[in-house]
Design a protein around this motif. Structure first.
Motif, mmCIF file in Angstrom:
data_model
loop_
_atom_site.group_PDB
_atom_site.id
_atom_site.type_symbol
_atom_site.label_atom_id
_atom_site.label_comp_id
_atom_site.label_asym_id
_atom_site.label_seq_id
_atom_site.Cartn_x
_atom_site.Cartn_y
_atom_site.Cartn_z
ATOM 1 N N THR A 138 0.827 -1.199 0.000
ATOM 2 C CA THR A 138 0.000 0.000 0.000
ATOM 3 C C THR A 138 0.867 1.256 0.000
ATOM 4 O O THR A 138 2.007 1.241 0.465
ATOM 5 N N VAL A 139 0.313 2.331 -0.523
ATOM 6 C CA VAL A 139 0.996 3.626 -0.526
ATOM 7 C C VAL A 139 0.148 4.586 0.301
ATOM 8 O O VAL A 139 -0.983 4.861 -0.083
ATOM 9 N N PRO A 140 0.635 5.090 1.437
ATOM 10 C CA PRO A 140 1.916 4.789 2.053
ATOM 11 C C PRO A 140 1.890 3.411 2.716
ATOM 12 O O PRO A 140 0.823 2.891 2.940
ATOM 13 N N PRO A 141 3.029 2.855 3.033
ATOM 14 C CA PRO A 141 4.370 3.411 2.948
ATOM 15 C C PRO A 141 4.964 3.316 1.546
ATOM 16 O O PRO A 141 5.911 4.012 1.239
ATOM 17 N N GLY A 142 4.408 2.433 0.691
ATOM 18 C CA GLY A 142 4.983 2.230 -0.633
ATOM 19 C C GLY A 142 6.266 1.430 -0.541
ATOM 20 O O GLY A 142 6.889 1.341 0.519
ATOM 21 N N GLN A 143 6.601 0.798 -1.649
ATOM 22 C CA GLN A 143 7.848 0.031 -1.669
ATOM 23 C C GLN A 143 8.264 -0.228 -3.109
ATOM 24 O O GLN A 143 7.532 -0.851 -3.865
ATOM 25 N N ALA A 144 9.414 0.283 -3.481
ATOM 26 C CA ALA A 144 10.008 -0.049 -4.769
ATOM 27 C C ALA A 144 10.890 -1.269 -4.557
ATOM 28 O O ALA A 144 11.407 -1.493 -3.458
ATOM 29 N N VAL B 189 15.288 -6.345 -12.454
ATOM 30 C CA VAL B 189 14.085 -5.589 -12.789
ATOM 31 C C VAL B 189 13.804 -4.618 -11.649
ATOM 32 O O VAL B 189 13.789 -5.009 -10.474
ATOM 33 N N TYR B 190 13.599 -3.354 -12.008
ATOM 34 C CA TYR B 190 13.187 -2.328 -11.053
ATOM 35 C C TYR B 190 11.671 -2.222 -11.113
ATOM 36 O O TYR B 190 11.096 -1.996 -12.186
ATOM 37 N N VAL B 191 11.019 -2.390 -9.949
ATOM 38 C CA VAL B 191 9.565 -2.347 -9.830
ATOM 39 C C VAL B 191 9.215 -1.109 -9.002
ATOM 40 O O VAL B 191 9.499 -1.066 -7.800
ATOM 41 N N PRO B 192 8.588 -0.091 -9.604
ATOM 42 C CA PRO B 192 8.273 1.110 -8.838
ATOM 43 C C PRO B 192 7.089 0.894 -7.894
ATOM 44 O O PRO B 192 6.351 -0.090 -8.014
ATOM 45 N N GLU B 193 6.905 1.819 -6.975
ATOM 46 C CA GLU B 193 5.773 1.762 -6.047
ATOM 47 C C GLU B 193 4.461 1.668 -6.816
ATOM 48 O O GLU B 193 4.303 2.308 -7.857
ATOM 49 N N GLY B 194 3.552 0.856 -6.294
ATOM 50 C CA GLY B 194 2.227 0.730 -6.888
ATOM 51 C C GLY B 194 2.130 -0.282 -8.006
ATOM 52 O O GLY B 194 1.033 -0.568 -8.494
ATOM 53 N N VAL B 195 3.243 -0.826 -8.442
ATOM 54 C CA VAL B 195 3.268 -1.819 -9.515
ATOM 55 C C VAL B 195 3.359 -3.203 -8.880
ATOM 56 O O VAL B 195 4.117 -3.407 -7.933
ATOM 57 N N SER C 167 13.045 -0.701 -1.034
ATOM 58 C CA SER C 167 13.220 0.700 -0.639
ATOM 59 C C SER C 167 12.661 1.003 0.740
ATOM 60 O O SER C 167 12.952 2.058 1.302
ATOM 61 N N THR C 168 11.838 0.116 1.288
ATOM 62 C CA THR C 168 11.302 0.286 2.643
ATOM 63 C C THR C 168 11.359 -1.054 3.359
ATOM 64 O O THR C 168 11.347 -2.110 2.728
ATOM 65 N N SER C 169 11.401 -0.996 4.667
ATOM 66 C CA SER C 169 11.334 -2.211 5.470
ATOM 67 C C SER C 169 9.894 -2.712 5.493
ATOM 68 O O SER C 169 8.949 -1.951 5.262
#
Length: 191
Positions: A65-71, A111-117, A135-137
């Motif tokens: 979920t965003v927040p916190p989001g996670q790439a 592969v880089y996966v951005p937040e929300g994907v 990018s986040t714990s």
């Protein structure tokens, strides 16, 4: 390292330049300043996870979920994987678009996966191991699970026999149900 944007906006595949010699080979897996330059935003690793799977294991589709989001920056460190990212950002002009990549330990591709994907993979070999640089714990209660066999997404997993799914993934809602429940991230166009 060469970065190529995928069909899912903001997602990239990174192909390293390998330096082989008689001992084997060497390559860079991640240079955060280069990834940040390509993506237009910072990527500061906060957690590293590994997942080991037997052949024909299907894991995902997962997001946060965003927040916190996670790439995520993912790579295969043993065996081979069919890796899929899918745009699950509500309002995105590319919602439901996916990109498939074949990741192997030998290739070093990431592969880089951005937040929300959303992200998932099918293990193509026994003992297939994926590394997730995050990018986040982990924050309990923020995981989003989408059924990887969602007929509306119709993701091309390519399995030839029924895959091994966790009970959690098998019971996960469709993307439409997750969107209706307000779980998915909202598209944020780049200005």
């Amino acid at each position: 390292m060469r970065f190529t944007e995928l069909a899912v906006p903001g997602a990239y595949v990174a192909t390293p330049r390998q330096i082989p010699d008689e001992r084997g080979s060497f390559f860079e897996l991640l240079r955060t300043e280069e990834l940040s330059r390509v993506t237009g935003g910072p990527f500061e690793p906060r957690q590293v996870n590994f997942s080991v799977s037997r052949r024909n294991t299907l894991r995902g589709i997962h997001s946060v979920t965003v927040p916190p989001g996670q790439a995520k920056y993912v790579t295969c460190v043993r065996g081979a994987l069919r890796d899929i990212v899918v745009d699950l950002r509500v309002g995105s002009p590319h919602y439901g678009t996916y990109a498939v990549n074949h990741l192997t330990a030998e290739s070093g591709r990431c592969v880089y996966v951005p937040e929300g994907v959303g992200h998932g993979f099918l293990a193509l070999t026994d003992d297939a191991t994926i590394c997730y640089i995050l990018s986040t714990s982990h924050v309990p209660g923020t995981q989003i699970d989408i059924n990887p066999l969602d007929p509306d997404l119709a993701l091309p997993w390519g399995f030839t026999e029924p895959p091994l799914l966790s009970p959690k993934d098998a019971a996960a809602p469709t993307a439409a149900a997750a969107a209706a429940a307000g779980l998915l991230a909202t598209w944020q166009p780049v200005s």
